[in-house]
Design a protein around this motif. Structure first.
Motif, PDB file in Angstrom:
ATOM      1  N   THR A 121       0.677  -1.201  -0.153  1.00  0.00           N
ATOM      2  CA  THR A 121      -0.100   0.114  -0.118  1.00  0.00           C
ATOM      3  C   THR A 121       0.797   1.263  -0.017  1.00  0.00           C
ATOM      4  OG1 THR A 121      -1.597  -1.336   1.345  1.00  0.00           O
ATOM      5  CG2 THR A 121      -2.074   1.151   1.006  1.00  0.00           C
ATOM      6  N   ALA A 122       1.861   1.044   0.870  1.00  0.00           N
ATOM      7  CA  ALA A 122       2.769   2.344   0.957  1.00  0.00           C
ATOM      8  C   ALA A 122       3.567   2.674  -0.439  1.00  0.00           C
ATOM      9  CB  ALA A 122       3.778   2.196   1.937  1.00  0.00           C
ATOM     10  N   THR A 123       3.563   1.740  -1.070  1.00  0.00           N
ATOM     11  CA  THR A 123       4.286   1.810  -2.474  1.00  0.00           C
ATOM     12  C   THR A 123       3.323   1.975  -3.617  1.00  0.00           C
ATOM     13  OG1 THR A 123       5.790   0.269  -1.922  1.00  0.00           O
ATOM     14  CG2 THR A 123       6.046   0.856  -4.148  1.00  0.00           C
ATOM     15  N   PHE A 124       2.084   1.332  -3.703  1.00  0.00           N
ATOM     16  CA  PHE A 124       1.470   1.361  -5.105  1.00  0.00           C
ATOM     17  C   PHE A 124       0.155   1.712  -4.701  1.00  0.00           C
ATOM     18  CE2 PHE A 124       4.322  -2.167  -6.013  1.00  0.00           C
ATOM     19  CZ  PHE A 124       4.925  -1.688  -7.216  1.00  0.00           C
ATOM     20  N   GLY A 125      -0.207   2.222  -3.406  1.00  0.00           N
ATOM     21  CA  GLY A 125      -1.611   2.436  -3.149  1.00  0.00           C
ATOM     22  C   GLY A 125      -1.661   4.066  -3.470  1.00  0.00           C
ATOM     23  N   LYS A 126      -2.832   4.642  -3.113  1.00  0.00           N
ATOM     24  CA  LYS A 126      -3.305   5.960  -3.611  1.00  0.00           C
ATOM     25  C   LYS A 126      -2.091   7.238  -3.115  1.00  0.00           C
ATOM     26  CE  LYS A 126      -6.915   8.558  -2.767  1.00  0.00           C
ATOM     27  NZ  LYS A 126      -8.419   8.668  -1.878  1.00  0.00           N
ATOM     28  N   ASN A 127      -1.626   6.760  -2.132  1.00  0.00           N
ATOM     29  CA  ASN A 127      -0.540   7.807  -1.806  1.00  0.00           C
ATOM     30  C   ASN A 127       0.967   7.213  -1.540  1.00  0.00           C
ATOM     31  OD1 ASN A 127      -2.587  10.003  -1.318  1.00  0.00           O
ATOM     32  ND2 ASN A 127      -2.884   8.908   0.572  1.00  0.00           N
ATOM     33  N   GLY A 128       0.803   6.384  -2.503  1.00  0.00           N
ATOM     34  CA  GLY A 128       2.001   5.418  -2.453  1.00  0.00           C
ATOM     35  C   GLY A 128       3.251   6.183  -3.078  1.00  0.00           C
ATOM     36  N   THR A 129       4.481   5.642  -2.852  1.00  0.00           N
ATOM     37  CA  THR A 129       5.753   6.216  -3.292  1.00  0.00           C
ATOM     38  C   THR A 129       5.795   6.186  -4.909  1.00  0.00           C
ATOM     39  OG1 THR A 129       6.892   4.349  -2.752  1.00  0.00           O
ATOM     40  CG2 THR A 129       7.265   6.277  -1.269  1.00  0.00           C
ATOM     41  N   MET A 130       5.637   4.772  -5.232  1.00  0.00           N
ATOM     42  CA  MET A 130       5.725   4.444  -6.854  1.00  0.00           C
ATOM     43  C   MET A 130       4.445   5.281  -7.452  1.00  0.00           C
ATOM     44  SD  MET A 130       7.294   3.262  -9.173  1.00  0.00           S
ATOM     45  CE  MET A 130       8.358   2.027  -8.767  1.00  0.00           C
ATOM     46  N   THR A 131       3.249   5.314  -6.871  1.00  0.00           N
ATOM     47  CA  THR A 131       2.214   5.824  -7.658  1.00  0.00           C
ATOM     48  C   THR A 131       2.646   7.450  -7.785  1.00  0.00           C
ATOM     49  OG1 THR A 131       0.716   4.686  -6.113  1.00  0.00           O
ATOM     50  CG2 THR A 131      -0.207   6.433  -7.390  1.00  0.00           C
ATOM     51  N   ALA A 132       3.167   8.030  -6.784  1.00  0.00           N
ATOM     52  CA  ALA A 132       3.549   9.492  -6.792  1.00  0.00           C
ATOM     53  C   ALA A 132       4.587   9.633  -7.881  1.00  0.00           C
ATOM     54  CB  ALA A 132       4.201   9.968  -5.582  1.00  0.00           C
ATOM     55  N   ARG A 133       5.838   8.594  -8.117  1.00  0.00           N
ATOM     56  CA  ARG A 133       6.618   8.740  -9.160  1.00  0.00           C
ATOM     57  C   ARG A 133       6.079   8.509 -10.738  1.00  0.00           C
ATOM     58  NH1 ARG A 133      10.984   4.677  -7.284  1.00  0.00           N
ATOM     59  NH2 ARG A 133      12.041   5.440  -9.139  1.00  0.00           N
ATOM     60  N   LEU A 134       5.236   7.559 -10.617  1.00  0.00           N
ATOM     61  CA  LEU A 134       4.574   7.384 -11.954  1.00  0.00           C
ATOM     62  C   LEU A 134       3.866   8.684 -12.523  1.00  0.00           C
ATOM     63  CD1 LEU A 134       3.310   3.726 -11.373  1.00  0.00           C
ATOM     64  CD2 LEU A 134       5.164   4.492 -12.911  1.00  0.00           C
ATOM     65  N   LYS A 135       3.202   9.318 -11.340  1.00  0.00           N
ATOM     66  CA  LYS A 135       2.518  10.622 -11.830  1.00  0.00           C
ATOM     67  C   LYS A 135       3.363  11.671 -12.448  1.00  0.00           C
ATOM     68  CE  LYS A 135      -1.424  10.619  -8.695  1.00  0.00           C
ATOM     69  NZ  LYS A 135      -1.739  10.886  -7.232  1.00  0.00           N
ATOM     70  N   GLU A 136       4.765  11.480 -11.908  1.00  0.00           N
ATOM     71  CA  GLU A 136       5.623  12.713 -12.239  1.00  0.00           C
ATOM     72  C   GLU A 136       6.252  12.072 -13.640  1.00  0.00           C
ATOM     73  OE1 GLU A 136       5.513  15.577 -11.136  1.00  0.00           O
ATOM     74  OE2 GLU A 136       4.094  14.981  -9.967  1.00  0.00           O
ATOM     75  N   MET A 137       6.045  11.117 -14.046  1.00  0.00           N
ATOM     76  CA  MET A 137       6.771  10.408 -15.342  1.00  0.00           C
ATOM     77  C   MET A 137       6.787  11.126 -16.447  1.00  0.00           C
ATOM     78  SD  MET A 137       6.835   6.718 -16.471  1.00  0.00           S
ATOM     79  CE  MET A 137       5.391   6.426 -17.158  1.00  0.00           C
ATOM     80  N   LYS A 138       5.691  12.041 -16.778  1.00  0.00           N
ATOM     81  CA  LYS A 138       5.913  12.812 -18.042  1.00  0.00           C
ATOM     82  C   LYS A 138       7.112  13.955 -18.036  1.00  0.00           C
ATOM     83  CE  LYS A 138       2.201  15.941 -15.970  1.00  0.00           C
ATOM     84  NZ  LYS A 138       1.798  15.232 -14.752  1.00  0.00           N
ATOM     85  N   ASN A 139       7.388  14.126 -16.678  1.00  0.00           N
ATOM     86  CA  ASN A 139       8.647  15.143 -16.811  1.00  0.00           C
ATOM     87  C   ASN A 139       9.805  14.349 -16.975  1.00  0.00           C
ATOM     88  OD1 ASN A 139       6.677  17.187 -16.045  1.00  0.00           O
ATOM     89  ND2 ASN A 139       6.952  16.608 -13.823  1.00  0.00           N
ATOM     90  N   LEU A 140       9.892  13.170 -17.223  1.00  0.00           N
ATOM     91  CA  LEU A 140      11.300  12.566 -17.272  1.00  0.00           C
ATOM     92  C   LEU A 140      11.548  12.321 -18.870  1.00  0.00           C
ATOM     93  CD1 LEU A 140      10.611   9.515 -14.790  1.00  0.00           C
ATOM     94  CD2 LEU A 140      11.941  11.816 -14.266  1.00  0.00           C
ATOM     95  N   ASP A 141      12.839  12.206 -19.108  1.00  0.00           N
ATOM     96  CA  ASP A 141      13.279  11.953 -20.301  1.00  0.00           C
ATOM     97  C   ASP A 141      13.132  10.294 -20.737  1.00  0.00           C
ATOM     98  OD1 ASP A 141      15.138  10.123 -19.308  1.00  0.00           O
ATOM     99  OD2 ASP A 141      16.983  11.916 -19.334  1.00  0.00           O
ATOM    100  N   ASN A 142      13.369  10.094 -21.849  1.00  0.00           N
ATOM    101  CA  ASN A 142      12.974   8.634 -22.513  1.00  0.00           C
ATOM    102  C   ASN A 142      13.555   7.400 -21.599  1.00  0.00           C
ATOM    103  OD1 ASN A 142      11.227   9.140 -24.221  1.00  0.00           O
ATOM    104  ND2 ASN A 142      12.392   9.109 -26.038  1.00  0.00           N
ATOM    105  N   ASP A 143      15.109   7.648 -21.393  1.00  0.00           N
ATOM    106  CA  ASP A 143      15.713   6.748 -20.518  1.00  0.00           C
ATOM    107  C   ASP A 143      15.079   6.535 -19.384  1.00  0.00           C
ATOM    108  OD1 ASP A 143      17.300   6.052 -22.860  1.00  0.00           O
ATOM    109  OD2 ASP A 143      19.127   7.101 -22.113  1.00  0.00           O
TER     110      ASP A 143
END
Ligand code: PHE
Length: 315
Positions: free
Chosen positions: A19-41
């Motif tokens: 839950t802490a990783t993939f839940g609504k407020n999870g760390t991975m969830t948060a990182r995935l939301k910011e993915m659009k700001n990352l470069d391709n690699d």
């Protein structure tokens, strides 16, 4: 994170980390939301990490679930060294067993099995067997008569009359069935099983009869040198008539069966020309043969239905 997942020891802790990783407020969830700001690699790396972590969670979950299952099984251990419930196996009755052995032997000699009614008419039980109403031989057997003049079959010889009437000659048959006489002691039961052989053809002789009897006794009792004693006897339906004794293992002679060449009157009564055809008949109590074979001393025990006796006798 990967090490952390592998070291988790309970399903509850695993669930919490998930839950802490993939839940609504999870760390991975948060990182995935910011993915659009990352470069391709970096995007590709994140995707890989995401997939790897989910896979790891799944694997650890399976491991922990199995551990729980195993622990449960350990607790409810089954003691396979306990004796199982005794199995109660039925067997065929000794009379049924011996009948099937006898039938197999006779069938292998070319005799075919016939049966007939247990309530017989006078013709088949007596008259056709050369025993008309005035014949003194009717007293040889104490018969159970019915009010209408029929009789409880006193001998399976009645079956050979029916067989010749229906099938004609040449014929090689054996009749099987229950027979009834008013007698009762250790070797006689008012109901007993009889078997009767009949072989009629153009060149049948007394030595064919003795040969078949010898071969039969050899197979049934499993003895190599069958020693027989042939005594002259009397039956209304055979001429000459004989009785056959068998030398038993203890040296005693045992009366085994009656037999003889079928009387010409019997053949005539069945529409057979005795100048053209002749042959032999033999008859025996199959309970008696079974008693000898299985070493039993009281015929009545066959019919008592006492399972303890059957068990003790080895059936
Ligand atoms: N029917 C005779 C009996 O019951 C036996 C027998 C059969 C004798 C055939 C001769 C031929 O005693």
């Amino acid at each position: 994170m990967q090490e952390q997942i592998k070291n988790i020891q309970t399903l509850e802790e695993l669930q919490a980390l998930y839950t802490a990783t993939f839940g609504k407020n999870g760390t991975m969830t948060a990182r995935l939301k910011e993915m659009k700001n990352l470069d391709n690699d970096a995007r590709a790396a994140l995707n890989t990490e995401n997939a790897t972590l989910r896979e790891l969670f799944k694997m650890r979950q399976t491991e922990l679930e199995n551990a729980v299952l195993m622990a449960g099984l350990q607790k409810q251990k089954l003691d396979v060294s306990l004796n199982p419930m005794p199995e109660n196996r039925g067997t065929l009755h000794p009379l049924t067993q011996s009948l099937s052995e006898i039938s197999k032997i006779l069938e292998s000699f070319g005799y075919t099995m016939h049966t007939g009614p247990e309530v017989e008419d006078d013709w088949h039980n007596f008259t056709a067997l050369n025993t008309p109403s005035y014949h003194p031989a009717r007293d040889m057997q104490d018969s159970f008569f019915l009010e209408n003049g029929n009789v409880l079959r006193t001998q399976t010889s009645a079956i050979q009359i029916r067989a010749m009437e229906s099938d004609g000659v040449p014929i090689k048959m054996f009749g099987v069935g229950a027979t009834y006489r008013k007698e009762m002691d250790a070797t006689h039961s008012p109901m007993f099983g009889q078997i009767e052989g009949l072989y009629i053809d153009k060149d049948i002789t007394m030595s064919d009869l003795i040969g078949d009897i010898r071969a039969f006794l050899k197979r049934f009792f499993e003895i190599d040198d069958v020693e027989l004693r042939i005594r002259p006897s009397y039956f209304p339906f055979t001429d000459p008539s004989i009785e056959v004794d068998l030398k038993w293992k203890n040296g005693r002679w045992l009366e085994i069966m009656g037999a003889g060449m079928v009387h010409p009157n019997v053949l005539r009564n069945c529409g057979v020309n005795p100048d053209e055809y002749q042959g032999f008949a033999f008859g025996f109590g199959w309970d008696r043969l079974a008693m000898l074979k299985y070493n039993l001393n009281d015929i009545r025990q066959f019919y008592d239905n006492d399972v303890r006796w059957l068990k003790k006798a080895g059936f």
